[in-house]
Scaffold this motif. Structure first.
Motif, PDB file in Angstrom:
ATOM      1  N   ASN A 160       0.831  -1.041   0.150  1.00  0.00           N
ATOM      2  CA  ASN A 160      -0.002   0.097  -0.020  1.00  0.00           C
ATOM      3  C   ASN A 160       1.048   1.112   0.035  1.00  0.00           C
ATOM      4  OD1 ASN A 160      -1.991   1.921   0.313  1.00  0.00           O
ATOM      5  ND2 ASN A 160      -2.986   0.926   2.019  1.00  0.00           N
ATOM      6  N   PRO A 161       1.023   1.988  -1.166  1.00  0.00           N
ATOM      7  CA  PRO A 161       1.747   3.108  -1.129  1.00  0.00           C
ATOM      8  C   PRO A 161       1.526   4.227  -0.130  1.00  0.00           C
ATOM      9  CG  PRO A 161       0.359   3.111  -2.926  1.00  0.00           C
ATOM     10  CD  PRO A 161      -0.186   1.920  -2.230  1.00  0.00           C
ATOM     11  N   ASP A 162       0.117   4.326   0.381  1.00  0.00           N
ATOM     12  CA  ASP A 162      -0.229   5.320   1.045  1.00  0.00           C
ATOM     13  C   ASP A 162      -1.109   4.729   2.288  1.00  0.00           C
ATOM     14  OD1 ASP A 162      -0.831   7.942   1.734  1.00  0.00           O
ATOM     15  OD2 ASP A 162      -2.285   8.292   0.567  1.00  0.00           O
ATOM     16  N   PRO A 163      -0.343   4.119   3.237  1.00  0.00           N
ATOM     17  CA  PRO A 163      -1.031   3.680   4.241  1.00  0.00           C
ATOM     18  C   PRO A 163      -1.966   4.611   5.082  1.00  0.00           C
ATOM     19  CG  PRO A 163       1.115   3.585   4.966  1.00  0.00           C
ATOM     20  CD  PRO A 163       0.983   4.362   3.385  1.00  0.00           C
ATOM     21  N   GLU A 164      -2.776   3.991   5.804  1.00  0.00           N
ATOM     22  CA  GLU A 164      -3.829   4.744   6.654  1.00  0.00           C
ATOM     23  C   GLU A 164      -3.095   5.422   7.712  1.00  0.00           C
ATOM     24  OE1 GLU A 164      -7.484   2.857   7.812  1.00  0.00           O
ATOM     25  OE2 GLU A 164      -8.201   2.724   5.708  1.00  0.00           O
ATOM     26  N   PRO A 165      -3.222   6.686   7.978  1.00  0.00           N
ATOM     27  CA  PRO A 165      -2.637   7.122   9.126  1.00  0.00           C
ATOM     28  C   PRO A 165      -3.171   7.084  10.254  1.00  0.00           C
ATOM     29  CG  PRO A 165      -3.708   8.911   7.941  1.00  0.00           C
ATOM     30  CD  PRO A 165      -4.076   7.672   7.252  1.00  0.00           C
TER      31      PRO A 165
ATOM     32  N   ARG B  54      -8.811   9.600   6.948  1.00  0.00           N
ATOM     33  CA  ARG B  54      -8.785   8.130   6.894  1.00  0.00           C
ATOM     34  C   ARG B  54      -8.118   7.510   8.198  1.00  0.00           C
ATOM     35  NH1 ARG B  54      -4.974   6.629   2.989  1.00  0.00           N
ATOM     36  NH2 ARG B  54      -3.889   8.638   4.057  1.00  0.00           N
ATOM     37  N   GLY B  55      -7.815   8.756   9.284  1.00  0.00           N
ATOM     38  CA  GLY B  55      -7.174   8.091  10.539  1.00  0.00           C
ATOM     39  C   GLY B  55      -8.271   7.337  11.581  1.00  0.00           C
ATOM     40  N   GLU B  56      -7.525   6.593  12.403  1.00  0.00           N
ATOM     41  CA  GLU B  56      -8.289   5.869  13.425  1.00  0.00           C
ATOM     42  C   GLU B  56      -8.771   6.925  14.479  1.00  0.00           C
ATOM     43  OE1 GLU B  56      -9.163   2.870  13.586  1.00  0.00           O
ATOM     44  OE2 GLU B  56     -10.141   3.429  15.675  1.00  0.00           O
ATOM     45  N   VAL B  57      -8.228   8.122  14.572  1.00  0.00           N
ATOM     46  CA  VAL B  57      -8.623   9.126  15.513  1.00  0.00           C
ATOM     47  C   VAL B  57      -8.619  10.326  14.581  1.00  0.00           C
ATOM     48  CG1 VAL B  57      -7.775  10.636  17.593  1.00  0.00           C
ATOM     49  CG2 VAL B  57      -7.466   8.198  17.711  1.00  0.00           C
ATOM     50  N   ILE B  58      -9.503  11.315  14.824  1.00  0.00           N
ATOM     51  CA  ILE B  58      -9.718  12.448  14.018  1.00  0.00           C
ATOM     52  C   ILE B  58     -10.067  13.551  15.174  1.00  0.00           C
ATOM     53  CG2 ILE B  58     -11.365  13.468  12.524  1.00  0.00           C
ATOM     54  CD1 ILE B  58     -12.272  10.824  11.390  1.00  0.00           C
ATOM     55  N   VAL B  59      -9.012  14.531  14.669  1.00  0.00           N
ATOM     56  CA  VAL B  59      -9.124  15.920  15.615  1.00  0.00           C
ATOM     57  C   VAL B  59      -9.607  17.055  14.842  1.00  0.00           C
ATOM     58  CG1 VAL B  59      -7.758  17.653  16.951  1.00  0.00           C
ATOM     59  CG2 VAL B  59      -7.271  14.760  17.225  1.00  0.00           C
ATOM     60  N   SER B  60     -10.693  17.908  15.269  1.00  0.00           N
ATOM     61  CA  SER B  60     -10.910  19.068  14.273  1.00  0.00           C
ATOM     62  C   SER B  60     -10.563  20.163  15.117  1.00  0.00           C
ATOM     63  CB  SER B  60     -12.666  19.021  14.233  1.00  0.00           C
ATOM     64  OG  SER B  60     -13.270  18.913  15.555  1.00  0.00           O
ATOM     65  N   LEU B  61     -10.278  21.046  14.332  1.00  0.00           N
ATOM     66  CA  LEU B  61      -9.313  22.412  14.712  1.00  0.00           C
ATOM     67  C   LEU B  61      -9.906  23.712  13.896  1.00  0.00           C
ATOM     68  CD1 LEU B  61      -6.790  22.919  16.406  1.00  0.00           C
ATOM     69  CD2 LEU B  61      -5.583  22.752  14.077  1.00  0.00           C
ATOM     70  N   ASP B  62     -10.178  24.820  14.351  1.00  0.00           N
ATOM     71  CA  ASP B  62     -10.238  26.048  13.829  1.00  0.00           C
ATOM     72  C   ASP B  62      -9.036  26.478  12.860  1.00  0.00           C
ATOM     73  OD1 ASP B  62     -12.843  26.249  14.232  1.00  0.00           O
ATOM     74  OD2 ASP B  62     -12.444  27.963  15.785  1.00  0.00           O
ATOM     75  N   GLY B  63      -9.218  27.136  11.898  1.00  0.00           N
ATOM     76  CA  GLY B  63      -8.179  27.578  10.925  1.00  0.00           C
ATOM     77  C   GLY B  63      -7.531  28.655  11.408  1.00  0.00           C
ATOM     78  N   ASP B  64      -7.965  29.225  12.287  1.00  0.00           N
ATOM     79  CA  ASP B  64      -7.541  30.702  12.583  1.00  0.00           C
ATOM     80  C   ASP B  64      -6.535  30.881  13.722  1.00  0.00           C
ATOM     81  OD1 ASP B  64      -8.948  30.049  14.587  1.00  0.00           O
ATOM     82  OD2 ASP B  64     -10.639  31.574  14.416  1.00  0.00           O
ATOM     83  N   LEU B  65      -6.048  29.895  14.081  1.00  0.00           N
ATOM     84  CA  LEU B  65      -5.049  29.658  15.215  1.00  0.00           C
ATOM     85  C   LEU B  65      -5.623  30.259  16.568  1.00  0.00           C
ATOM     86  CD1 LEU B  65      -1.803  30.991  13.242  1.00  0.00           C
ATOM     87  CD2 LEU B  65      -2.130  28.589  14.493  1.00  0.00           C
ATOM     88  N   GLN B  66      -7.028  30.192  16.746  1.00  0.00           N
ATOM     89  CA  GLN B  66      -7.447  30.426  17.910  1.00  0.00           C
ATOM     90  C   GLN B  66      -7.460  29.384  18.910  1.00  0.00           C
ATOM     91  OE1 GLN B  66     -11.494  32.782  16.951  1.00  0.00           O
ATOM     92  NE2 GLN B  66     -10.616  33.616  18.846  1.00  0.00           N
TER      93      GLN B  66
END
Ligand code: UDP
Ligand code: MG
Length: 335
Positions: free
Chosen positions: A19-24, A107-119
């Motif tokens: 798999n050239p691009d394994p799941e992170p 595709r990750g086992e764990v997903i973290v969501s984050l604002d894009g404004d560095l707050q």
């Protein structure tokens, strides 16, 4: 006429699948709308934080139809950072849609969501993941020391948080914080509409997620402008109504509408019966009795509520059966 006498050659054995691009392990997802000045510092910080950890990772930034050149900067950053995936919307669809698209691509086992404004501070990511791995499905960030204007943002948000925690089954301090860590299956199973990102904890609870919260750092916005004002408070109230209805009655609408219908019919029936008896046996004139109007109205609305419930019952059957959606979520099956 020639005959092809060559026998077909057996196909060469396939090379062992690499798999050239394994799941992170970790997917960080970021909604982006007009954050041109924030993108480079954000990627820089993410790069430092993520390379310091031992998890394989990817970052998915969804450009939500930016008009300030963010999209071009994202293309450039995509070439510079191998872990950066970029999804670009055709137009602005809103933060909720951007998050939904990011979850779909993660595709990750764990997903973290984050604002894009560095707050939100990317340095909190490892802490959230560690907390998640204590055995939770969702860890919600809590901006203990929130750096936003008081009247415009913090006060309305405090009221919203209080009402949401009163009316939904999840008790948290800060529903609006984008910084959250999810188990993959929870993020993927969420059905997000409109401006529902604020209700992700309540929706996740409907999926059976175990939820906790954790204090996170919050910075004032130094570049770019906030996309929201006071106006969204009203939408929050309406969204709350939807979430509350869906989480309690999505699979049994006739219980809610039936109850309203019965009460309405009962009161209307009582009023008209009393008036009818007065008219028939006591010769009371009804032409000057406004109560008659109320009684009839209640009977009509009662019938309408009841039939609305029945239509709702048919709708949910169509929804679940036509798409083979179960009415439950299985954790695991032991065989
Ligand atoms: N955002 C988005 N689409 C929108 C509005 C906002 O993707 O229509 C993104 C925005 O770029 C930011 C995040 O959502 O990364 C939060 O927005 P903002 O910082 O304006 O909200 P606030 O922190 O003021 O609540
Ligand atoms: Mg912000």
């Amino acid at each position: 006429m020639t005959h092809d006498t060559t026998t077909p050659q057996p196909a060469a054995p396939a090379p062992p699948a690499v798999n050239p691009d394994p799941e992170p392990y970790l997917s960080v997802v970021v909604p982006i709308y007009n954050e041109a000045e924030n993108l480079r510092p954000l990627c820089q910080t993410l790069s430092e934080v993520l390379s310091a950890g031992s998890w394989s990772h990817e970052v998915i930034m969804v450009d939500d139809g930016s008009t300030d050149g963010s999209a071009d900067i994202l293309v450039e950053l995509h070439q510079a950072y191998s872990w950066l995936k970029v999804v670009r919307f055709r137009r602005n669809f809103g933060q909720t849609a951007a998050l939904a698209a990011a979850f779909a691509h993660a595709r990750g086992e764990v997903i973290v969501s984050l604002d894009g404004d560095l707050q939100n501070d990317p340095a909190d990511i490892p802490k959230l993941v560690a907390k998640l791995n204590e055995g939770y499905d969702l860890v919600n960030g809590w901006r203990v020391d929130r750096q936003d204007p008081f009247w415009q943002r913090r006060l309305p948000s405090q009221i919203a948080n209080w009402v949401i925690s009163l009316l939904t089954q999840v008790k948290l301090h800060d529903y609006g914080c984008t910084l959250k860590a999810f188990r993959r299956h929870i993020a993927k199973d969420l059905k997000l509409y409109g401006e529902m990102h604020r209700f992700i904890p309540a929706l996740a609870r409907d999926l059976g997620a175990t939820i906790t919260e954790m204090p996170v750092t919050h910075h004032p916005r130094t570049r770019g402008t906030s996309k929201y004002g006071l106006a969204r408070t009203l939408w929050v109230i309406l969204d709350l109504l939807t979430v509350k209805f869906l989480s309690s009655y999505a699979t049994r609408p006739s219980h809610l509408f039936g109850l309203l219908g019965f009460v309405s019919l009962l009161v209307g029936g009582l009023i008209t019966t009393v008036l009818g008896v007065q008219r028939l046996f006591f010769a009371v004139e009804l032409s000057n009795r406004p109560l008659l109007l109320l009684g009839l109205l209640l009977i009509v609305t009662g019938v309408q509520f009841l039939t609305m419930g029945l239509i709702g019952e048919m709708l949910i059957r169509t929804y679940h059966e036509s798409q083979e959606k179960p009415i439950y979520w299985i954790k695991d099956v032991l065989e």
